[in-house]
Structures are given as C-alpha cells and as structure tokens.
Scaffold this motif. Structure first.
Motif, PDB file in Angstrom:
ATOM      1  N   GLY A 285       1.520  -0.495   0.127  1.00  0.00           N
ATOM      2  CA  GLY A 285       1.682   0.494   1.371  1.00  0.00           C
ATOM      3  C   GLY A 285       0.043   1.370   1.201  1.00  0.00           C
ATOM      4  O   GLY A 285      -0.480   1.612   0.335  1.00  0.00           O
ATOM      5  N   ALA A 286      -0.108   2.109   2.390  1.00  0.00           N
ATOM      6  CA  ALA A 286      -1.239   3.044   1.868  1.00  0.00           C
ATOM      7  C   ALA A 286      -0.659   4.849   2.548  1.00  0.00           C
ATOM      8  O   ALA A 286       0.597   4.657   3.143  1.00  0.00           O
ATOM      9  CB  ALA A 286      -2.039   2.966   3.308  1.00  0.00           C
TER      10      ALA A 286
ATOM     11  N   SER B 273       7.936  -1.645  -0.311  1.00  0.00           N
ATOM     12  CA  SER B 273       6.895  -2.311   0.200  1.00  0.00           C
ATOM     13  C   SER B 273       5.238  -1.255  -0.237  1.00  0.00           C
ATOM     14  O   SER B 273       5.989  -0.556  -0.858  1.00  0.00           O
ATOM     15  CB  SER B 273       6.976  -1.649   1.768  1.00  0.00           C
TER      16      SER B 273
ATOM     17  N   VAL C   8       1.634   4.302   5.075  1.00  0.00           N
ATOM     18  CA  VAL C   8       2.075   2.973   6.394  1.00  0.00           C
ATOM     19  C   VAL C   8       2.133   1.837   4.818  1.00  0.00           C
ATOM     20  O   VAL C   8       1.468   1.478   4.195  1.00  0.00           O
ATOM     21  CB  VAL C   8       0.911   2.630   7.016  1.00  0.00           C
ATOM     22  N   PRO C   9       3.152   0.496   5.865  1.00  0.00           N
ATOM     23  CA  PRO C   9       3.088   0.181   4.769  1.00  0.00           C
ATOM     24  C   PRO C   9       2.856  -1.264   5.712  1.00  0.00           C
ATOM     25  O   PRO C   9       2.396  -1.793   6.440  1.00  0.00           O
ATOM     26  CB  PRO C   9       4.926  -0.583   5.660  1.00  0.00           C
ATOM     27  N   GLY C  10       2.828  -2.717   4.431  1.00  0.00           N
ATOM     28  CA  GLY C  10       1.905  -3.307   4.107  1.00  0.00           C
ATOM     29  C   GLY C  10       1.866  -4.935   3.804  1.00  0.00           C
ATOM     30  O   GLY C  10       1.802  -5.431   3.795  1.00  0.00           O
ATOM     31  N   TYR C  11       2.665  -4.461   2.736  1.00  0.00           N
ATOM     32  CA  TYR C  11       3.371  -5.878   2.292  1.00  0.00           C
ATOM     33  C   TYR C  11       4.638  -5.211   2.007  1.00  0.00           C
ATOM     34  O   TYR C  11       5.346  -4.023   1.217  1.00  0.00           O
ATOM     35  CB  TYR C  11       2.727  -6.082   1.031  1.00  0.00           C
ATOM     36  N   TRP C  12       5.363  -6.664   2.036  1.00  0.00           N
ATOM     37  CA  TRP C  12       6.951  -6.066   1.792  1.00  0.00           C
ATOM     38  C   TRP C  12       7.246  -7.179   0.831  1.00  0.00           C
ATOM     39  O   TRP C  12       7.079  -8.493   0.937  1.00  0.00           O
ATOM     40  CB  TRP C  12       7.606  -6.615   3.082  1.00  0.00           C
TER      41      TRP C  12
ATOM     42  N   SER D 213      -1.074   1.011  -5.067  1.00  0.00           N
ATOM     43  CA  SER D 213      -1.037   1.441  -3.517  1.00  0.00           C
ATOM     44  C   SER D 213       0.470   2.711  -3.332  1.00  0.00           C
ATOM     45  O   SER D 213       0.484   3.015  -4.669  1.00  0.00           O
ATOM     46  CB  SER D 213      -0.356   0.223  -3.139  1.00  0.00           C
TER      47      SER D 213
END
Length: 119
Positions: free
Chosen positions: A98-99, A96, A105-109, A31
């Motif tokens: 993410g990808a 965060s 692009v964040p996916g988890y916080w 990530s």
C-alpha cells in the motif's frame, strides 16, 4: 501487485518463525508493505509496516521488541521475523502492499498464512 505470504506453521511458545511475502509486479519497490493478523473472532489488526525504502518501520505495541519487519527490494520480498512467540500471537497473518504518508493504507492483499503458537 500480487502477493504471496508463506512461512506460517505450528511452534511452541518462545519459538520463532519468519514469514515471507513475495510480490510480483514492478511496483513492489515503491510500495509500503504491511503485515496484518486476524485471530478467530477478532478484527484484522495491523502488526507492522515498512516504508518503500525501508527507512520507516512501525510495530504494534504488543509485538515491539519481538517482531522485526524487513524487505529486500531486489528480491521483491518482505519479511516478518517473529521471536519469543506467545499463544496470543496465534492468527492468520496477511501481507499487504500500500501507501505510506501520515499513515499506512493497504491497497493489495495476499492470502493469509496460519501461525499457531502452542503453550
């Protein structure tokens, strides 16, 4: 992936802090990691991100030369070293996961950690 940010606090202008973002789960190493901040009355903004292998790093213009992002994929932890802090750096800082391709692009916080810089 679950994220836990820490390391915030109160510091005088010109001082330093190091934020940590500890991750659980097996996807940390693949990530990208981003640090965001949100000051009172303002939108959350991207401060820095680092690609999964650490080869690509990005910094917002107003922190370039002062902040440094890094990661340790063995410890599943990312860091944000903040030097020469200014009162305008006061905010809640969030990490965060993410990808990253053309952009991050964040996916988890994670939860935020408060940074307060006094003048």
């Amino acid at each position: 992936v679950q994220l836990q940010a820490s390391g915030g606090g109160l510091v005088q202008a010109g001082g330093s802090l190091r934020l940590s973002c500890a991750a659980s789960g097996s996807t940390f190493s693949i990530s990208a990691i981003g640090w965001y901040r949100q000051a009172p009355g303002k939108q959350r903004e991207l401060v820095a991100f680092i690609s999964s292998g650490g080869w690509t790093k990005y910094y917002a213009d107003d922190v370039k030369g002062r902040f440094s992002i890094s990661r340790d994929n063995v410890k599943n932890t990312a860091y944000l070293q903040m030097n020469s802090l200014k009162p305008e750096d006061t905010a809640i800082y969030y990490c965060s996961a993410g990808a990253y391709s053309m952009e991050y692009v964040p996916g988890y916080w994670g939860q935020g950690t408060q940074v307060t810089v006094s003048s």
